[in-house]
Structures are given as structure tokens and as C-alpha cells.
Design an enzyme around this catalytic site. Sequence first.
Site, PDB file in Angstrom:
ATOM      1  N   HIS A   1      65.537  -2.513 -18.169  1.00 40.14           N
ATOM      2  CA  HIS A   1      65.484  -1.229 -17.454  1.00 40.14           C
ATOM      3  C   HIS A   1      64.004  -0.897 -17.293  1.00 40.14           C
ATOM      4  CE1 HIS A   1      69.762  -0.223 -18.972  1.00 40.14           C
ATOM      5  NE2 HIS A   1      69.795  -0.774 -17.775  1.00 40.14           N
TER       6      HIS A   1
ATOM      7  N   GLU B   1      61.514   1.769 -18.955  1.00 43.47           N
ATOM      8  CA  GLU B   1      61.360   1.838 -20.412  1.00 43.47           C
ATOM      9  C   GLU B   1      60.078   1.123 -20.819  1.00 43.47           C
ATOM     10  OE1 GLU B   1      65.218   0.359 -21.647  1.00 43.47           O
ATOM     11  OE2 GLU B   1      66.237   2.046 -20.702  1.00 43.47           O
TER      12      GLU B   1
ATOM     13  N   ARG C   1      65.109   2.575 -12.741  1.00 45.94           N
ATOM     14  CA  ARG C   1      65.760   1.859 -13.847  1.00 45.94           C
ATOM     15  C   ARG C   1      66.336   0.500 -13.415  1.00 45.94           C
ATOM     16  NH1 ARG C   1      70.018   3.320 -18.015  1.00 45.94           N
ATOM     17  NH2 ARG C   1      71.880   2.141 -17.553  1.00 45.94           N
TER      18      ARG C   1
ATOM     19  N   HIS D   1      65.550  -2.182 -25.500  1.00 41.39           N
ATOM     20  CA  HIS D   1      65.546  -1.015 -24.604  1.00 41.39           C
ATOM     21  C   HIS D   1      64.839   0.148 -25.308  1.00 41.39           C
ATOM     22  CE1 HIS D   1      68.995  -2.294 -21.841  1.00 41.39           C
ATOM     23  NE2 HIS D   1      68.952  -3.261 -22.737  1.00 41.39           N
TER      24      HIS D   1
ATOM     25  N   GLU E   1      67.296   0.160 -29.211  1.00 38.27           N
ATOM     26  CA  GLU E   1      66.815   1.322 -28.450  1.00 38.27           C
ATOM     27  C   GLU E   1      65.636   1.851 -29.252  1.00 38.27           C
ATOM     28  OE1 GLU E   1      67.770   2.685 -25.621  1.00 38.27           O
ATOM     29  OE2 GLU E   1      69.750   1.840 -25.234  1.00 38.27           O
TER      30      GLU E   1
END
Lengths: 312, 93
Positions: A72, A75, A130, A199, A273
Site C-alpha cells: 500500500h 504507508e 493506496r 504494512h 502493521e
Amino acid sequence: IEQMRNTDSFNYASYHTLDEIYNWMDVLVSEQSNLVSKINIGSTFENRPIYVLKFSTGGTKRPAIWIDTGIHSREWVTQASGIWMAKKIATDYGKDAFITSILNEMDIFIEIVTNPDGFHFTHTKNRMWRKTRSINSGSSCVGVDPNRNWDAGFGGAGASSNPCSETYRGPRANSESEVKSIVDFVKSHGNIKAFISIHSYSQMLLYPYGYTKTPAPNQQELHSLARKAIDALSSLYGTSYRYGSIINTIYQASGGTIDWTYNQGIKYSYTFELRDTGRYGFILPANQIIPTAQETWLAITTIMEHTYNNPY
Amino acid sequence: QKIFVGDQVLRIVTKDMEQVTLLKDLEELENLELDFWKGPTHPDFPTDVHVPFASLQAVKVFLESNNIQYSIMIEDLQSVVEEEKIQIIRSRS
């Protein structure tokens, strides 16, 4: 382009453009050609090359660990962390006992910019982009969410069929060359033992599945390894993480990366994440890049070590 | 280049699944052009949503009329993006 004489003069505590990152890769490869090589695994919708750095001390198709950052594109802390980690591996080989022993038996692949078109777009047109940049026939909306485009429960709940949605799954599994390139690489390699997809943000370490509530057959092992990895991560700055399966920890998501890799037989499939908890979102200040990468590295080395010690 | 002047990112805290469902309904309203950075999942987890300036009033009215708590996570998205740009230029020089 920020020109550099060597990778030591690169500013790891700043965000960089695609050209700068690709230039940095070339310098790293030229500095340590005995350890690092650059593989072109495909090209994007807009015809940019997709590069993977391979860290290897020899052999063919050794058991391998895969790390990708930035599927993405917005990020940014993930691509920046990928750069830091690649440099860390290159620096530590021959000095750090653990990295040296891993690399004496296994290869490490790092795909730093997994979505190059999207990443370039975030630097030039829309910081908040994204998806990929592929054109959707019959729609004015551009791009597919590459983390809903994998052939794992593709088209199920937790992905959108609307091209204008941020979670648009695409017309079919692997429709995005950014995804298909990895799929082809992973299949042709055939000996990847751990797959870590990174991510940001919201501080979680997740394992399969996302598309089904059925527990992964190795759930217990994956869970206890996740806890160990997060303990290591938190030990540096006290950053708190949640961990668990995707569907139980966040939400149902079909067509996700690590569900596919797990179904391919890559047991140690995880997705991170990274920071933060809710002050900056995708615009994490650059002074947090290195702390983020450092703490994440501790979790990743924990997963690497477990993979190394538990061959399958 | 797309600009985000006046756009805000709201952090929304729900108290039950009914409010989560309301947020999911909000997510479906394409005309608001909302970008859910963190989607509505469970009352235990906050939702972060990037709201364009033009939709701010409508979204805030929706949240307040349904007694859904929120705070402003990013006051002006463009200013944060600008700050990031300045930092990048500084580090280059």
C-alpha cells in the site's frame, strides 16, 4: 535525485522518492556484490521495474525468507523500514553471529517498493494513494487494492467489487502485475519458508487467515511465535502490539497476501502493521523511521530465528 | 497535485456493535468520498477516517446525532503533508 557515494551517506531517517531508493539499491549491490544482488521480478502497470534484493552467500534455491514493504503505497514508513533493514543485513553479515549463521544457510529476499507505480504517485500526485495504478475498464476510478488481489478466497467478503473503493479487489485474482510478479517468483523459487509482508499503521502482527474463520492448521505455533516476536519488539521502546489471526484481530479480508502464501505451504506467513497508534496515520514523522525499523527488526529476527531452528 | 486543505482525519470510538453498523453504513455513502484509514470493526477498536473538507459538516452531524464519540486526529491534513515535504527537502539539503 539525492546522489550518494555510498550507502553510509544515505539518510535513513528521511523519506525518499522511488528514483532515490532504486539508486540506493544499485549502490548497495555495487558495494557488496558478494552478498547482495538485485533481481527484476517483473514490471508494473506503468512499466516500472519491480526489484527484489537478494541476500545470499551462495547455493541455489536455498531455504529463504521473504520480506516485502509498501504494497500500500502511502504507508511510507514501511518502505523506509525496508531500506533500513536491508542495510542492517548488509552491515551485520560477518559481524553479527545470528545474521551470519542465517545467511550461511538461507537466503533473504527484500522487496522494498512492492507497489512502485503507487509509490511514485504518492510522491507526485496524491500523497494518500493506496492502490495500484491500473486502469479499470468501464470505470473512471483507477487502481486495485493489491492486498485483496491474491488467489485466496478472492472475491469473498472483506473486499470490494467497486473500482472506486480503496479495497477494490480487481477483476480477477492476480490481475495486478505487482501481485502476479510475486506469485510467479514464489512459485518458481519453491523454497520460501517465511513470508513477512509489512504494512502500517495500527501496531499489529497478524497471521492467516483473513478470508475464513477456520483456524490455520499451525495456528498454535503461529500464535506463540507472534507473542515471542512482539515481546522482542516491545522490549526496545515499549511499543504495544496486538497479535492474532487477521479475521479475529481486525476484520474479514479476502484475497490477502499471507493467506495465499500460507496456502502455498509457507508456514511462517505474517503481516505487520507498524506504528502509529493514531496521531499521524500514514504521515508518520521521519524521525520515527529508525525507531520503528529497529523495533520491527527485533520481531523479524525472532521469526527468522524460529524459521531457521524449525526446518520443515 | 491533490491537495487536502481543510480535510480532517477523525478518530471515532464506538460503544457497541450498533454504532459500528452505523459507521459501516456511512462507509457506503460514496458521495462523501470518505477514506477509512482504519475501518469500523469492533467497539474495542477505534475507526480512523479521512474526511474531505466538503463532507466534514455532514459527517460530524451524522456522528453527533447518533451519539457516536469522535476526536480530531489530524486537524488539517494538508498542513501535515506540507510539514512532511519540508522535512524531506531539509534532509536533502
